[in-house]
Design a protein around this motif. Structure first.
Motif, PDB file in Angstrom:
ATOM      1  N   THR A   1       6.489  -2.093 -13.911  1.00 38.68           N
ATOM      2  CA  THR A   1       6.474  -1.509 -12.570  1.00 38.68           C
ATOM      3  C   THR A   1       5.054  -1.200 -12.131  1.00 38.68           C
ATOM      4  O   THR A   1       4.672  -1.439 -10.978  1.00 38.68           O
ATOM      5  CB  THR A   1       7.327  -0.224 -12.526  1.00 38.68           C
ATOM      6  N   THR A   2       4.242  -0.688 -13.048  1.00 34.35           N
ATOM      7  CA  THR A   2       2.832  -0.439 -12.732  1.00 34.35           C
ATOM      8  C   THR A   2       2.116  -1.741 -12.385  1.00 34.35           C
ATOM      9  O   THR A   2       1.372  -1.817 -11.400  1.00 34.35           O
ATOM     10  CB  THR A   2       2.121   0.234 -13.913  1.00 34.35           C
ATOM     11  N   ALA A   3       2.331  -2.773 -13.210  1.00 34.67           N
ATOM     12  CA  ALA A   3       1.696  -4.066 -12.953  1.00 34.67           C
ATOM     13  C   ALA A   3       2.142  -4.645 -11.616  1.00 34.67           C
ATOM     14  O   ALA A   3       1.332  -5.188 -10.852  1.00 34.67           O
ATOM     15  CB  ALA A   3       2.027  -5.042 -14.083  1.00 34.67           C
ATOM     16  N   LEU A   4       3.427  -4.513 -11.300  1.00 35.89           N
ATOM     17  CA  LEU A   4       3.941  -5.014 -10.025  1.00 35.89           C
ATOM     18  C   LEU A   4       3.319  -4.250  -8.863  1.00 35.89           C
ATOM     19  O   LEU A   4       2.875  -4.853  -7.874  1.00 35.89           O
ATOM     20  CB  LEU A   4       5.463  -4.885  -9.993  1.00 35.89           C
ATOM     21  N   GLY A   5       3.267  -2.930  -8.961  1.00 36.68           N
ATOM     22  CA  GLY A   5       2.661  -2.130  -7.902  1.00 36.68           C
ATOM     23  C   GLY A   5       1.208  -2.492  -7.681  1.00 36.68           C
ATOM     24  O   GLY A   5       0.744  -2.644  -6.537  1.00 36.68           O
ATOM     25  N   LEU A   6       0.454  -2.659  -8.768  1.00 36.31           N
ATOM     26  CA  LEU A   6      -0.962  -3.018  -8.657  1.00 36.31           C
ATOM     27  C   LEU A   6      -1.139  -4.409  -8.050  1.00 36.31           C
ATOM     28  O   LEU A   6      -2.069  -4.639  -7.260  1.00 36.31           O
ATOM     29  CB  LEU A   6      -1.629  -2.951 -10.033  1.00 36.31           C
ATOM     30  N   ALA A   7      -0.253  -5.341  -8.409  1.00 37.84           N
ATOM     31  CA  ALA A   7      -0.334  -6.692  -7.841  1.00 37.84           C
ATOM     32  C   ALA A   7      -0.104  -6.663  -6.334  1.00 37.84           C
ATOM     33  O   ALA A   7      -0.799  -7.346  -5.565  1.00 37.84           O
ATOM     34  CB  ALA A   7       0.690  -7.605  -8.520  1.00 37.84           C
ATOM     35  N   LEU A   8       0.865  -5.857  -5.884  1.00 38.00           N
ATOM     36  CA  LEU A   8       1.129  -5.742  -4.444  1.00 38.00           C
ATOM     37  C   LEU A   8      -0.059  -5.116  -3.725  1.00 38.00           C
ATOM     38  O   LEU A   8      -0.456  -5.572  -2.645  1.00 38.00           O
ATOM     39  CB  LEU A   8       2.391  -4.903  -4.212  1.00 38.00           C
ATOM     40  N   VAL A   9      -0.628  -4.059  -4.307  1.00 39.04           N
ATOM     41  CA  VAL A   9      -1.783  -3.401  -3.688  1.00 39.04           C
ATOM     42  C   VAL A   9      -2.961  -4.362  -3.605  1.00 39.04           C
ATOM     43  O   VAL A   9      -3.625  -4.473  -2.557  1.00 39.04           O
ATOM     44  CB  VAL A   9      -2.176  -2.141  -4.497  1.00 39.04           C
ATOM     45  N   LEU A  10      -3.233  -5.078  -4.689  1.00 37.84           N
ATOM     46  CA  LEU A  10      -4.360  -6.004  -4.711  1.00 37.84           C
ATOM     47  C   LEU A  10      -4.190  -7.104  -3.684  1.00 37.84           C
ATOM     48  O   LEU A  10      -5.123  -7.422  -2.924  1.00 37.84           O
ATOM     49  CB  LEU A  10      -4.507  -6.593  -6.116  1.00 37.84           C
ATOM     50  N   TYR A  11      -3.001  -7.707  -3.634  1.00 34.72           N
ATOM     51  CA  TYR A  11      -2.768  -8.795  -2.679  1.00 34.72           C
ATOM     52  C   TYR A  11      -2.921  -8.303  -1.244  1.00 34.72           C
ATOM     53  O   TYR A  11      -3.619  -8.933  -0.430  1.00 34.72           O
ATOM     54  CB  TYR A  11      -1.369  -9.373  -2.893  1.00 34.72           C
ATOM     55  N   ALA A  12      -2.290  -7.165  -0.916  1.00 32.73           N
ATOM     56  CA  ALA A  12      -2.356  -6.652   0.454  1.00 32.73           C
ATOM     57  C   ALA A  12      -3.786  -6.281   0.834  1.00 32.73           C
ATOM     58  O   ALA A  12      -4.258  -6.611   1.931  1.00 32.73           O
ATOM     59  CB  ALA A  12      -1.428  -5.446   0.603  1.00 32.73           C
ATOM     60  N   ALA A  13      -4.493  -5.607  -0.072  1.00 33.73           N
ATOM     61  CA  ALA A  13      -5.852  -5.172   0.242  1.00 33.73           C
ATOM     62  C   ALA A  13      -6.793  -6.360   0.424  1.00 33.73           C
ATOM     63  O   ALA A  13      -7.588  -6.396   1.377  1.00 33.73           O
ATOM     64  CB  ALA A  13      -6.364  -4.251  -0.867  1.00 33.73           C
TER      65      ALA A  13
END
Length: 248
Positions: A102-114
């Motif tokens: 879940t942490t990895a998924l959240g970070l991937a979403l943040v990185l892609y969006a940013a």
């Protein structure tokens, strides 16, 4: 996969919305599905539901473009590396550590969006492509295997290669299709195949396709660029919430 009626309704609505986003922007189905469902299901369960709808919609996107064979010849080193990276990374998703995935998924979403919202357009020189493509593919595969999200760093990289719009959409379809099949193979290899969840995944093709059709209609009435920015801000907030919840 035992889903309550409320969760089942959320899953169906999520795939409709994910299809809608893909119909408007040409991407986003796996990202939306993993982002929303990852908040209520384990990332492994969400990825298992994603496989069939993602495969069908991405194949549609792939073969609707101008030249599959030319793209495949140009991008095969990237695609091969995606497969290798996904098979390696799938051990993380299949490992059952809900907080880590879940942490990895959240970070991937943040990185892609940013990155998509803030980074300026850039161009990869043709001389670098032979080296950059397999490295980007390997990194994309590792992220895919660990999180079920296919977009980092494949999408920014493909956008940097100077494709015409229709060819770019087809290149994204190729990358997403290979990533989806590699993820399915990785889950099978790790003994984490969805079992009876294959049927649930197949049934979710319908709301995804209906959403795609609706998105293609909506695209004629709104600005895809504005819609995309709103979508990315939503992903950023969702990723931050998932990361914070997993770390608390």
């Amino acid at each position: 996969m035992d889903l309550s009626p409320a969760t089942l309704a959320l899953v169906v609505a999520t795939f409709f919305v994910a299809g809608l986003v893909k119909g408007v922007t040409g991407m986003g189905l796996p990202t939306v599905a993993m982002g929303v469902l990852g908040a209520v299901l384990s990332p492994l369960a969400a990825a298992s539901l994603l496989i069939v709808p993602s495969s069908v919609t991405n194949l549609w996107q792939l073969f609707a473009g101008p030249s599959v064979s030319a793209l495949s010849r140009r991008l095969w080193p990237m695609m091969a590396a995606i497969v290798l990276g996904t098979l390696a990374g799938s051990a993380i998703l299949a490992g059952g550590d809900g907080r880590a995935t879940t942490t990895a998924l959240g970070l991937a979403l943040v990185l892609y969006a940013a990155v998509t919202l803030l980074a300026r357009p850039w161009r990869v020189p043709a001389a670098w492509e032979r080296i950059a493509s397999p490295l980007v593919g390997l990194a994309t595969g590792l992220v895919t295997g660990a999180t079920g999200v296919f977009v980092i760093p494949a999408v920014p990289y493909l956008q940097s290669l100077g494709f015409e719009r229709d060819t770019l959409v087809q290149a994204l379809g190729l990358s997403f299709t290979v990533s989806t099949f590699a993820l399915a193979a990785g889950l099978l290899w790790q003994g984490a195949a969805p079992g009876t969840g294959w049927l649930a995944s197949a049934l979710l093709v319908l709301p995804a396709l209906v959403g795609m059709g609706a998105g293609q209609i909506v695209r004629a009435f709104i600005s895809p660029a504005v819609f995309r920015r709103v979508f990315l801000v939503g992903l950023l907030l969702l990723g931050l919430e998932m990361t914070a919840r997993a770390l608390v």
